[in-house]
Write an enzyme that holds these catalytic residues in place. Sequence first.
Site, short mmCIF file in Angstrom:
data_model
loop_
_atom_site.label_atom_id
_atom_site.label_comp_id
_atom_site.label_asym_id
_atom_site.label_seq_id
_atom_site.Cartn_x
_atom_site.Cartn_y
_atom_site.Cartn_z
N ASN A 1 -21.65 40.14 40.75
CA ASN A 1 -21.12 39.15 39.82
C ASN A 1 -22.19 38.90 38.75
O ASN A 1 -23.18 38.22 39.00
CB ASN A 1 -20.81 37.84 40.57
CG ASN A 1 -20.36 36.74 39.64
OD1 ASN A 1 -19.99 37.01 38.48
ND2 ASN A 1 -20.39 35.51 40.11
N GLU B 1 -19.27 31.20 50.08
CA GLU B 1 -20.44 30.96 49.23
C GLU B 1 -20.80 29.48 49.27
O GLU B 1 -20.25 28.69 48.49
CB GLU B 1 -20.13 31.34 47.78
CG GLU B 1 -19.76 32.80 47.58
CD GLU B 1 -20.13 33.27 46.18
OE1 GLU B 1 -20.89 34.22 46.07
OE2 GLU B 1 -19.69 32.63 45.20
#
Length: 260
Positions: free
Chosen positions: A23, A178
């Site tokens: 990412n 996360e």
Amino acid sequence: MARRDRQVEIEEVRMRRFLIAANWKMYGSLAMAHEFAESFDQSVDLGADVVLFPPAVYLSAVQGWTSEFVQVGIQDIGAALQGAHTGEIAASMVKDLGGSWVIVGHSERRTDQGESNELVARKFASAVAAGLRPIVCVGESLEQRNAGDAFAVVSNQLKAVIDLCGVTGLQQGAIAYEPLWAIGTGLTATPDQAGQMHAAIRNLLVGFDQDVAQLVRIIYGGSVNPENAGLLFAQEDIDGALVGGASLKASSFAAVVAAI
Ligand code: PEP
């Protein structure tokens, strides 16, 4: 053991193929993306699904620089399939450019853009409808963890997707656990902390569908780097990683992939 034999062995003993995603958030440039693609060795199957998530405007270029062993996607999509939504990108447009994945519900979007569980679920549904594979991000803040609410927060985030798409919808994509306190902070969840939450998520899915629970990939994100990746990947229910900071350089991202 030769690298290729090791990959075959990993795939034989694991039911779920590793998924390692980069990412890039709002970092980099076209030059950086090109340099990354040139120096990241993508000439062989890396033993995992490897996916790059550049900023959306670079999707087409990055797609053109990747081999058959690396897939691409973007970091968010609009919830609607088409329409008068200035600035939004439809899932079908990502498909048009050769993208195959999308991230939905990243905590930075939940926090910065106030995205609700319901909106994230609609984005997940739009991605599936367009034939994209969504990675839905879930995770608790430090306050929520300290209050003993971590699993309740994560399960509510997931149940919103299951309510709208069904548990089999989840199987079209993947889940990224996360914890907010570990993203971009250098504070990684310990392998035990992460492993426990991944097992709890899988157990939640068992309550809906035993097969889906075994097949859905649950990846971990939060300050993953070449040093800590191996211990995280050794956890039974951790099926890969969503990597932020350490994915901006081809060498460190390659080292994370090699840690499988
Ligand atoms: C992320 O971007 O999802 C992420 C986990 O970032 P970092 O690896 O930098 O913590």
